[in-house]
Design a protein around this motif. Structure first.
Motif, short mmCIF file in Angstrom:
data_model
loop_
_atom_site.label_atom_id
_atom_site.label_comp_id
_atom_site.label_asym_id
_atom_site.label_seq_id
_atom_site.Cartn_x
_atom_site.Cartn_y
_atom_site.Cartn_z
N LEU A 156 134.74 204.02 7.22
CA LEU A 156 133.35 204.51 7.29
C LEU A 156 133.29 205.94 6.76
CD1 LEU A 156 130.38 204.53 8.19
CD2 LEU A 156 131.17 205.14 10.50
N PHE A 157 134.22 206.77 7.19
CA PHE A 157 134.20 208.17 6.76
C PHE A 157 134.43 208.27 5.25
CE2 PHE A 157 135.81 209.43 11.28
CZ PHE A 157 134.54 209.18 11.80
N ASP A 158 135.31 207.43 4.73
CA ASP A 158 135.55 207.44 3.26
C ASP A 158 134.29 207.05 2.50
OD1 ASP A 158 138.99 206.14 3.47
OD2 ASP A 158 138.19 208.17 3.68
N VAL A 159 133.57 206.04 3.01
CA VAL A 159 132.33 205.63 2.34
C VAL A 159 131.28 206.74 2.44
CG1 VAL A 159 130.37 204.01 2.46
CG2 VAL A 159 132.72 203.15 2.68
N LEU A 160 131.17 207.35 3.61
CA LEU A 160 130.21 208.46 3.78
C LEU A 160 130.57 209.63 2.86
CD1 LEU A 160 129.79 208.39 7.66
CD2 LEU A 160 127.95 208.05 5.97
N ALA A 161 131.86 209.90 2.73
CA ALA A 161 132.29 211.01 1.86
C ALA A 161 131.90 210.71 0.42
CB ALA A 161 133.80 211.20 1.98
N GLU A 162 132.11 209.49 0.03
CA GLU A 162 131.81 209.09 -1.35
C GLU A 162 130.30 209.10 -1.60
OE1 GLU A 162 131.08 205.44 -2.43
OE2 GLU A 162 130.84 206.29 -4.44
N ARG B 6 138.51 215.22 9.58
CA ARG B 6 138.47 216.30 8.58
C ARG B 6 138.98 215.76 7.25
NH1 ARG B 6 142.06 219.09 6.55
NH2 ARG B 6 143.67 218.88 8.16
N GLU B 7 140.09 215.05 7.27
CA GLU B 7 140.68 214.57 6.01
C GLU B 7 139.80 213.53 5.32
OE1 GLU B 7 145.44 215.19 7.09
OE2 GLU B 7 144.49 213.22 7.41
N HIS B 8 139.16 212.64 6.12
CA HIS B 8 138.39 211.54 5.51
C HIS B 8 136.93 211.89 5.30
CE1 HIS B 8 141.47 208.32 5.50
NE2 HIS B 8 142.00 209.06 6.46
N LEU B 9 136.46 212.96 5.94
CA LEU B 9 135.03 213.26 5.81
C LEU B 9 134.76 214.75 5.57
CD1 LEU B 9 132.10 212.23 5.93
CD2 LEU B 9 132.15 212.57 8.42
N PHE B 10 135.08 215.59 6.54
CA PHE B 10 134.64 216.99 6.48
C PHE B 10 135.11 217.68 5.20
CE2 PHE B 10 134.88 217.07 11.41
CZ PHE B 10 133.70 216.33 11.48
N ASP B 11 136.31 217.38 4.75
CA ASP B 11 136.82 218.08 3.56
C ASP B 11 136.09 217.65 2.30
OD1 ASP B 11 140.37 218.32 4.48
OD2 ASP B 11 138.59 219.42 5.14
N GLN B 12 135.30 216.58 2.38
CA GLN B 12 134.66 216.06 1.14
C GLN B 12 133.14 216.30 1.12
OE1 GLN B 12 137.41 214.35 -0.06
NE2 GLN B 12 138.37 214.10 1.96
N VAL B 13 132.57 216.75 2.26
CA VAL B 13 131.10 216.86 2.30
C VAL B 13 130.71 218.25 2.80
CG1 VAL B 13 130.82 214.38 2.72
CG2 VAL B 13 130.92 215.96 4.68
N ASN B 14 129.40 218.52 2.75
CA ASN B 14 128.93 219.84 3.15
C ASN B 14 128.39 219.81 4.58
OD1 ASN B 14 128.22 222.54 2.96
ND2 ASN B 14 126.11 221.99 2.45
N ILE B 15 129.28 220.07 5.55
CA ILE B 15 128.87 220.19 6.95
C ILE B 15 129.32 221.58 7.41
CG2 ILE B 15 129.12 219.30 9.29
CD1 ILE B 15 129.85 216.59 8.16
N VAL B 16 128.39 222.39 7.87
CA VAL B 16 128.79 223.73 8.29
C VAL B 16 129.61 223.66 9.59
CG1 VAL B 16 126.86 224.85 7.14
CG2 VAL B 16 126.61 224.13 9.53
N PRO B 17 130.67 224.44 9.68
CA PRO B 17 131.57 224.39 10.86
C PRO B 17 130.84 224.52 12.19
CG PRO B 17 132.50 225.79 9.14
CD PRO B 17 131.11 225.42 8.68
N GLU B 18 129.75 225.29 12.21
CA GLU B 18 129.03 225.48 13.48
C GLU B 18 128.45 224.17 14.01
OE1 GLU B 18 129.60 227.86 10.86
OE2 GLU B 18 127.41 227.73 10.54
#
Ligand code: 6PG
Length: 252
Positions: free
Chosen positions: A54-60, A95-107
């Motif tokens: 799911l995270f890979d698809v969302l990242a893509e 983080r590896e499958h989603l956060f590192d590929q999309v724009n989500i602010v750390p806060e």
């Protein structure tokens, strides 16, 4: 009357990828709707291996969109009590499958501090949720959407069958222990899972077939499985399965 007829929202897809695509589509719609209403969408993510797809698809699908995640507030249904760079960490996997590929602010990412003392972190995280989320009628923090997996033993989050954490009905978070490895976890409690607006189980693979059979056909001791205890008081419950896991339900 069996479990399936009580909670009719069961959807079975040909493959795990098809499950991931369908859920990603609905999550993207929910993110856009939250932005249109200018209100945060509080989402608890599940861990383990199933959500990776799911995270890979969302990242893509959202990697190129600078703002689609702006109103998302991300939490976890459970976390292993390990540092965030540990291979067992649900945060690291996300983080590896989603956060590192999309724009989500750390806060907007509310990590469970796996490196902290488990009891102290269960308290702290419970306070974070109480502060960040609206309150449900049962008095617990009310997530907009909770994603859950199910283990082959019928556990969900880190609530394992016939263990004390399953009975916890006062605290928001509880310290649990994996029955085989003894690994400590911080987990949401059942009252929080049942306070949500929407709960989605993502369950795929033949290893889950037996428990799906027991739960949806009310066989054996299905009522002892925490996954079967998730029945939102005032919310939507849905199971998104692939054909391998959903075979016993006989739905195509
Ligand atoms: C965890 C999860 C756990 C998971 C199930 C299914 O931290 O492990 O939250 O509840 O969802 O064990 O795991 P798989 O997706 O790996 O089968």
């Amino acid at each position: 009357m069996n479990y399936k007829s009580t909670f009719p929202d069961v959807r079975i897809f040909p493959t795990p990828s098809a499950v991931a695509e369908a859920v990603a589509e609905e999550l993207m719609e929910a993110l856009k709707s939250a932005a249109a209403k200018n209100r945060p969408l509080h989402i608890a993510l599940s861990g383990g291996s199933t959500p990776k797809l799911l995270f890979d698809v969302l990242a893509e699908r959202t990697g190129g969109d600078a703002h689609i995640w702006d109103f998302a507030r991300l939490y976890w249904g459970d976390e292993r009590c390990v540092p965030p760079d540990d291979s067992d960490s649900n945060y690291r996997m996300t983080r590896e499958h989603l956060f590192d590929q999309v724009n989500i602010v750390p806060e907007n990412i509310f990590r469970v501090l796996g490196e902290a003392d488990p009891q102290e972190e269960a308290l702290r995280y419970g306070q974070v949720l109480t502060e960040q989320l609206p309150k449900a009628t049962n008095g617990f923090p009310r997530f907009d959407w909770i994603f859950l997996g199910m283990g082959g033993d019928g556990h969900t989050a880190s609530l394992f069958p016939n263990t004390e954490p399953v009975k916890e009905n006062k605290a928001v978070c509880v310290v649990a222990e994996h029955p085989d490895s003894g690994q400590k976890r911080v987990s949401l409690t059942l009252p929080v899972l049942n306070a949500a607006v929407r709960v989605t189980f993502l369950v795929t693979g033949a290893s889950k077939t037996e428990k799906i059979d027991e739960i949806f056909n009310e066989r054996d001791a299905y009522q002892q499985y925490p996954a079967a205890m998730v029945q939102p008081d005032d919310g939507r419950l849905e199971w998104m399965l692939d054909e391998a896991a959903g075979a016993p339900i006989g739905w195509k």
